[in-house]
Every structure is written in C-alpha cells, then in structure tokens.
Design a protein around this motif. Sequence first.
Motif, PDB file in Angstrom:
ATOM      1  N   GLY A   9       0.791  -1.221   0.000  1.00 38.64           N
ATOM      2  CA  GLY A   9       0.000   0.000   0.000  1.00 38.64           C
ATOM      3  C   GLY A   9       0.821   1.267   0.000  1.00 38.64           C
ATOM      4  O   GLY A   9       0.448   2.252  -0.596  1.00 38.64           O
ATOM      5  N   GLN A  10       1.969   1.249   0.679  1.00 34.38           N
ATOM      6  CA  GLN A  10       2.792   2.456   0.766  1.00 34.38           C
ATOM      7  C   GLN A  10       3.273   2.886  -0.612  1.00 34.38           C
ATOM      8  O   GLN A  10       3.206   4.046  -0.964  1.00 34.38           O
ATOM      9  CB  GLN A  10       3.960   2.214   1.701  1.00 34.38           C
ATOM     10  CG  GLN A  10       4.784   3.457   1.936  1.00 34.38           C
ATOM     11  CD  GLN A  10       5.865   3.223   2.972  1.00 34.38           C
ATOM     12  OE1 GLN A  10       5.965   2.161   3.564  1.00 34.38           O
ATOM     13  NE2 GLN A  10       6.665   4.212   3.180  1.00 34.38           N
ATOM     14  N   ILE A  18      -3.991   3.769  -3.808  1.00 32.00           N
ATOM     15  CA  ILE A  18      -4.606   3.584  -2.501  1.00 32.00           C
ATOM     16  C   ILE A  18      -3.645   2.829  -1.595  1.00 32.00           C
ATOM     17  O   ILE A  18      -3.089   1.809  -1.985  1.00 32.00           O
ATOM     18  CB  ILE A  18      -5.917   2.791  -2.641  1.00 32.00           C
ATOM     19  CG1 ILE A  18      -6.918   3.565  -3.488  1.00 32.00           C
ATOM     20  CG2 ILE A  18      -6.504   2.473  -1.275  1.00 32.00           C
ATOM     21  CD1 ILE A  18      -8.167   2.783  -3.836  1.00 32.00           C
ATOM     22  N   ALA A  19      -3.439   3.332  -0.373  1.00 34.67           N
ATOM     23  CA  ALA A  19      -2.660   2.619   0.632  1.00 34.67           C
ATOM     24  C   ALA A  19      -3.631   2.056   1.656  1.00 34.67           C
ATOM     25  O   ALA A  19      -4.509   2.767   2.131  1.00 34.67           O
ATOM     26  CB  ALA A  19      -1.669   3.555   1.314  1.00 34.67           C
ATOM     27  N   VAL A  20      -3.480   0.788   1.997  1.00 35.55           N
ATOM     28  CA  VAL A  20      -4.371   0.125   2.937  1.00 35.55           C
ATOM     29  C   VAL A  20      -3.585  -0.238   4.190  1.00 35.55           C
ATOM     30  O   VAL A  20      -2.459  -0.716   4.103  1.00 35.55           O
ATOM     31  CB  VAL A  20      -4.979  -1.148   2.300  1.00 35.55           C
ATOM     32  CG1 VAL A  20      -5.832  -1.902   3.290  1.00 35.55           C
ATOM     33  CG2 VAL A  20      -5.787  -0.777   1.061  1.00 35.55           C
ATOM     34  N   HIS A  21      -4.194  -0.006   5.347  1.00 37.45           N
ATOM     35  CA  HIS A  21      -3.539  -0.317   6.619  1.00 37.45           C
ATOM     36  C   HIS A  21      -4.579  -0.834   7.600  1.00 37.45           C
ATOM     37  O   HIS A  21      -5.569  -0.154   7.867  1.00 37.45           O
ATOM     38  CB  HIS A  21      -2.870   0.952   7.170  1.00 37.45           C
ATOM     39  CG  HIS A  21      -2.127   0.750   8.442  1.00 37.45           C
ATOM     40  ND1 HIS A  21      -1.055  -0.101   8.549  1.00 37.45           N
ATOM     41  CD2 HIS A  21      -2.294   1.297   9.663  1.00 37.45           C
ATOM     42  CE1 HIS A  21      -0.589  -0.059   9.791  1.00 37.45           C
ATOM     43  NE2 HIS A  21      -1.332   0.778  10.486  1.00 37.45           N
ATOM     44  N   ASP A  22      -4.378  -2.054   8.096  1.00 38.42           N
ATOM     45  CA  ASP A  22      -5.277  -2.664   9.066  1.00 38.42           C
ATOM     46  C   ASP A  22      -4.579  -2.749  10.408  1.00 38.42           C
ATOM     47  O   ASP A  22      -3.400  -3.074  10.476  1.00 38.42           O
ATOM     48  CB  ASP A  22      -5.678  -4.072   8.626  1.00 38.42           C
ATOM     49  CG  ASP A  22      -6.475  -4.067   7.344  1.00 38.42           C
ATOM     50  OD1 ASP A  22      -6.306  -5.015   6.557  1.00 38.42           O
ATOM     51  OD2 ASP A  22      -7.257  -3.137   7.119  1.00 38.42           O
ATOM     52  N   PHE A  34      -9.680  -1.915  12.884  1.00 35.13           N
ATOM     53  CA  PHE A  34      -9.645  -0.684  12.104  1.00 35.13           C
ATOM     54  C   PHE A  34      -9.120  -1.005  10.711  1.00 35.13           C
ATOM     55  O   PHE A  34      -8.185  -1.798  10.570  1.00 35.13           O
ATOM     56  CB  PHE A  34      -8.703   0.342  12.755  1.00 35.13           C
ATOM     57  CG  PHE A  34      -9.067   0.695  14.168  1.00 35.13           C
ATOM     58  CD1 PHE A  34      -9.824   1.820  14.438  1.00 35.13           C
ATOM     59  CD2 PHE A  34      -8.642  -0.089  15.226  1.00 35.13           C
ATOM     60  CE1 PHE A  34     -10.145   2.162  15.738  1.00 35.13           C
ATOM     61  CE2 PHE A  34      -8.961   0.236  16.533  1.00 35.13           C
ATOM     62  CZ  PHE A  34      -9.719   1.364  16.788  1.00 35.13           C
ATOM     63  N   HIS A  35      -9.691  -0.385   9.718  1.00 35.94           N
ATOM     64  CA  HIS A  35      -9.247  -0.536   8.333  1.00 35.94           C
ATOM     65  C   HIS A  35      -9.137   0.875   7.755  1.00 35.94           C
ATOM     66  O   HIS A  35     -10.141   1.588   7.658  1.00 35.94           O
ATOM     67  CB  HIS A  35     -10.257  -1.370   7.544  1.00 35.94           C
ATOM     68  CG  HIS A  35      -9.924  -1.525   6.103  1.00 35.94           C
ATOM     69  ND1 HIS A  35      -8.952  -2.399   5.663  1.00 35.94           N
ATOM     70  CD2 HIS A  35     -10.418  -0.920   5.008  1.00 35.94           C
ATOM     71  CE1 HIS A  35      -8.866  -2.319   4.337  1.00 35.94           C
ATOM     72  NE2 HIS A  35      -9.756  -1.424   3.919  1.00 35.94           N
ATOM     73  N   ALA A  36      -7.933   1.284   7.416  1.00 39.10           N
ATOM     74  CA  ALA A  36      -7.712   2.620   6.865  1.00 39.10           C
ATOM     75  C   ALA A  36      -7.313   2.504   5.402  1.00 39.10           C
ATOM     76  O   ALA A  36      -6.444   1.696   5.057  1.00 39.10           O
ATOM     77  CB  ALA A  36      -6.620   3.341   7.647  1.00 39.10           C
ATOM     78  N   PHE A 125       2.664   5.181  12.252  1.00 39.87           N
ATOM     79  CA  PHE A 125       2.711   4.956  10.805  1.00 39.87           C
ATOM     80  C   PHE A 125       2.133   6.149  10.052  1.00 39.87           C
ATOM     81  O   PHE A 125       1.096   6.026   9.383  1.00 39.87           O
ATOM     82  CB  PHE A 125       1.935   3.687  10.426  1.00 39.87           C
ATOM     83  CG  PHE A 125       2.429   2.450  11.109  1.00 39.87           C
ATOM     84  CD1 PHE A 125       3.532   1.768  10.616  1.00 39.87           C
ATOM     85  CD2 PHE A 125       1.798   1.966  12.251  1.00 39.87           C
ATOM     86  CE1 PHE A 125       3.990   0.625  11.249  1.00 39.87           C
ATOM     87  CE2 PHE A 125       2.251   0.830  12.894  1.00 39.87           C
ATOM     88  CZ  PHE A 125       3.366   0.155  12.390  1.00 39.87           C
ATOM     89  N   PRO A 126       2.759   7.338  10.118  1.00 40.95           N
ATOM     90  CA  PRO A 126       2.184   8.516   9.476  1.00 40.95           C
ATOM     91  C   PRO A 126       2.009   8.365   7.958  1.00 40.95           C
ATOM     92  O   PRO A 126       1.096   8.945   7.382  1.00 40.95           O
ATOM     93  CB  PRO A 126       3.162   9.637   9.821  1.00 40.95           C
ATOM     94  CG  PRO A 126       4.427   8.941  10.182  1.00 40.95           C
ATOM     95  CD  PRO A 126       4.034   7.600  10.751  1.00 40.95           C
ATOM     96  N   GLU A 127       2.842   7.557   7.321  1.00 40.46           N
ATOM     97  CA  GLU A 127       2.750   7.380   5.873  1.00 40.46           C
ATOM     98  C   GLU A 127       1.492   6.623   5.455  1.00 40.46           C
ATOM     99  O   GLU A 127       1.110   6.652   4.293  1.00 40.46           O
ATOM    100  CB  GLU A 127       4.002   6.660   5.343  1.00 40.46           C
ATOM    101  CG  GLU A 127       4.069   5.191   5.681  1.00 40.46           C
ATOM    102  CD  GLU A 127       4.546   4.852   7.098  1.00 40.46           C
ATOM    103  OE1 GLU A 127       4.639   3.655   7.410  1.00 40.46           O
ATOM    104  OE2 GLU A 127       4.813   5.771   7.900  1.00 40.46           O
ATOM    105  N   LYS A 128       0.837   5.969   6.397  1.00 43.95           N
ATOM    106  CA  LYS A 128      -0.370   5.203   6.089  1.00 43.95           C
ATOM    107  C   LYS A 128      -1.627   6.052   6.143  1.00 43.95           C
ATOM    108  O   LYS A 128      -2.696   5.621   5.752  1.00 43.95           O
ATOM    109  CB  LYS A 128      -0.535   4.036   7.076  1.00 43.95           C
ATOM    110  CG  LYS A 128       0.618   3.069   7.090  1.00 43.95           C
ATOM    111  CD  LYS A 128       0.704   2.298   5.802  1.00 43.95           C
ATOM    112  CE  LYS A 128       1.816   1.269   5.901  1.00 43.95           C
ATOM    113  NZ  LYS A 128       1.940   0.521   4.653  1.00 43.95           N
TER     114      LYS A 128
END
Length: 129
Positions: A9-10, A18-22, A34-36, A125-128
């Motif tokens: 995602g990054q 789209i970057a995905v972060h769970d 949480f799913h961002a 994880f600010p990049e997410k």
Amino acid sequence: MEPSSGGGGQAAAAGGGIAVHDFSGQLGEQRVHFHAMRLRDSLFLWVGAAPALASLAVAMCNPRDSVPVSASLLGDPSDPAAVSLARRLARKTKKQIFVSYNLQNTDSSFSLLIENRIKEEMMAFPEKF
C-alpha cells in the motif's frame, strides 16, 4: 479482519494509488478492528468488531470556519459517533475523512478510546494516513 502491515500500500500511495492499513486494539472489554484506506487527498476509516457497514459519515475542513463541515451519509442520523469522529480526524489531518463506525458502544469515553487508538497508529505509521 486480521491486522497487517499494509504491504504494498505504501508504494501505491506514493504513486497516487490507494494505501491500505489494518490494525486493531483491545479497548476495555472489546476487541476493535480498524481498516484505513489512504487516498490521494482523503482517508476512509472503518471501525468495528465484526464485518458490517452500518454507518458512513464524511467531514472536511472549511477555510471559512474552524469547525469541519460534516454529514451522515448512511445509518442512523441521530447517532453522532461516525460524524463526530470524522470531524475530529478532519481537523487533525486537514483531509477529507470518511468514517464508518460499526460498534454498538457510542459512549463518549469509549469513543475517546477509539480516537486515541487511531491517533496512536497515526503517530506510529504517518505514511499510512
């Protein structure tokens, strides 16, 4: 939903994708997931304990007012949890924020735990986001 690092995602976000972060957290007696999804100029954040899309709210900053503009798009409009969280995150990130809040507990102290867990992840994880 299993927590993950969001693998590719990054690189996708850097290229305009789209970057995905769970991630998840034990908040009181409840396990919350949480799913961002970070988009170019916005963020979609799903919060819940089980797969559902019961609410959806949007908020964005307004250059003419210090309070972000917000609206409930899906779910019970008398339940302020999604709108309130979207508004606070929009103020913090200066982005358009979509929030799907899918928990029965909308108590303000529990909502503060939710927000603090999100902020903790944003710091790590600010990049997410």
